[in-house]
Scaffold this motif. Structure first.
Motif, mmCIF file in Angstrom:
data_model
loop_
_atom_site.group_PDB
_atom_site.id
_atom_site.type_symbol
_atom_site.label_atom_id
_atom_site.label_comp_id
_atom_site.label_asym_id
_atom_site.label_seq_id
_atom_site.Cartn_x
_atom_site.Cartn_y
_atom_site.Cartn_z
ATOM 1 N N ASP A 13 1.835 -5.546 5.916
ATOM 2 C CA ASP A 13 1.632 -4.296 5.597
ATOM 3 C C ASP A 13 1.955 -4.095 4.014
ATOM 4 O O ASP A 13 3.013 -4.568 3.576
ATOM 5 C CB ASP A 13 2.729 -3.408 6.421
ATOM 6 C CG ASP A 13 2.836 -2.118 6.318
ATOM 7 O OD1 ASP A 13 3.617 -1.530 5.389
ATOM 8 O OD2 ASP A 13 1.982 -1.294 6.777
ATOM 9 N N LEU A 14 1.149 -3.352 3.707
ATOM 10 C CA LEU A 14 1.010 -3.308 2.126
ATOM 11 C C LEU A 14 2.388 -2.389 1.779
ATOM 12 O O LEU A 14 2.941 -2.725 0.533
ATOM 13 C CB LEU A 14 0.050 -2.466 1.582
ATOM 14 C CG LEU A 14 -0.419 -2.238 0.151
ATOM 15 C CD1 LEU A 14 -0.147 -3.703 -0.779
ATOM 16 C CD2 LEU A 14 -1.462 -1.712 -0.472
ATOM 17 N N ASP A 15 2.595 -1.525 2.472
ATOM 18 C CA ASP A 15 3.890 -0.679 2.124
ATOM 19 C C ASP A 15 5.174 -1.544 2.099
ATOM 20 O O ASP A 15 6.132 -1.314 1.265
ATOM 21 C CB ASP A 15 3.944 0.628 2.978
ATOM 22 C CG ASP A 15 2.784 1.559 2.512
ATOM 23 O OD1 ASP A 15 2.253 1.683 1.647
ATOM 24 O OD2 ASP A 15 2.528 2.337 3.472
ATOM 25 N N GLU A 16 5.237 -2.322 3.081
ATOM 26 C CA GLU A 16 6.360 -3.108 3.281
ATOM 27 C C GLU A 16 6.528 -4.131 2.255
ATOM 28 O O GLU A 16 7.697 -4.405 1.582
ATOM 29 C CB GLU A 16 6.402 -4.062 4.584
ATOM 30 C CG GLU A 16 7.561 -4.731 4.832
ATOM 31 C CD GLU A 16 7.263 -5.441 6.034
ATOM 32 O OE1 GLU A 16 8.352 -6.243 6.598
ATOM 33 O OE2 GLU A 16 6.167 -5.484 6.875
ATOM 34 N N VAL A 17 5.516 -4.778 1.523
ATOM 35 C CA VAL A 17 5.465 -5.828 0.462
ATOM 36 C C VAL A 17 5.855 -5.092 -0.731
ATOM 37 O O VAL A 17 6.681 -5.663 -1.541
ATOM 38 C CB VAL A 17 4.195 -6.507 0.421
ATOM 39 C CG1 VAL A 17 3.055 -5.901 -0.076
ATOM 40 C CG2 VAL A 17 4.592 -8.059 -0.546
#
Length: 251
Positions: free
Chosen positions: A247-251
């Motif tokens: 997940d981009l937001d998580e990274v």
């Protein structure tokens, strides 16, 4: 990858080096050199010594011997000395030039580890006139492991000698890993990924390096801080990536 380390114990024979209250630099550094080499060998490194006994060889002879051995790194161990006793204290790495990245990184790594033992960190300094630095044909570092006429440094030496040996070995191994991580390794153990984007996960690039040894050093530091990461190779550079999230937001 195979790594060959050349270790030099400064001075020797009639050349005592610095002397303080019956304590000779040549003896301290010979003991240190042999113990560092022994531990490196246990960890799988190839180690060669300039001297293993109390004999004298000129700096020119030491450099020539090192060049014949053709190692990956040359490390000469010394102890510093101030103009007056207890005037100075600390550890320092001397290199031919601060442009020599491998030597500088190695000196910084050893200094930092020794600082953790209680030594004052005097940093890395370029001294191009030193024969064992400018005549050796591989990256070279001269380590000043404390001032021999400093009671503070001598106390640290006596109280934490085994830890000092391990700290130096750790600095060497951080800078010159015995082998590059396998290309399929991902996660906490690190790895070198070929071109493309591994497992279609998202990463943050924290550095871009020309040499894999510098990338490995960066990754190890990040792992010590608790980050998972990989080394991503895309000609001609090595990128150090952390994250590996879907997940981009998580990274």
């Amino acid at each position: 990858m195979a790594v060959e380390i050349i270790l030099d114990a400064g001075h020797g024979g009639f050349d005592n080096g610095a002397v303080y209250r019956g304590r000779a630099e040549k003896d301290d550094v010979l003991r240190l050199t042999m113990d560092v080499g022994s531990l490196l060998k246990e960890d799988g490194y190839t180690v060669r010594y300039i001297r293993t006994e109390d004999v004298y060889e000129s700096p020119y002879q030491k450099a020539e011997k090192a060049n014949q051995m053709k190692g990956d790194i040359f490390i000469s161990f010394h102890r510093n000395s101030g103009v007056e006793e207890n005037l100075y204290n600390g550890v320092q790495a001397l290199v031919y030039s601060t442009e020599g990245k491998e030597a500088v990184v190695l000196g910084e790594a050893i200094n930092k580890n020794l600082e953790d033992m209680g030594f004052r960190n005097l940093g890395v300094e370029a001294i191009p006139d030193l024969i064992v630095l400018h005549r050796t044909q591989m990256p070279a570092v001269l380590m000043e492991v404390g001032f021999i006429n400093s009671d503070t440094d001598n106390q640290i030496w006596e109280d934490q000698y085994p830890e000092i040996v391990k700290a130096i070995v750790s600095g060497i191994e951080e800078t010159f890993p015995l082998r590059s991580p396998d290309v399929h390794d991902v996660g906490r153990e690190g790895g070198i990924m070929e071109t493309g984007y591994p497992n279609r996960k998202f990463y943050v690039q924290t550095g871009l390096f020309k040499y894999d040894v510098n990338a490995a050093y960066q990754l190890e530091r990040l792992q010590m801080l608790g980050f998972d990461g990989i080394i991503h190779y895309e000609k001609p550079y090595y990128g150090v990536w952390i994250g590996g999230k879907e997940d981009l937001d998580e990274v």
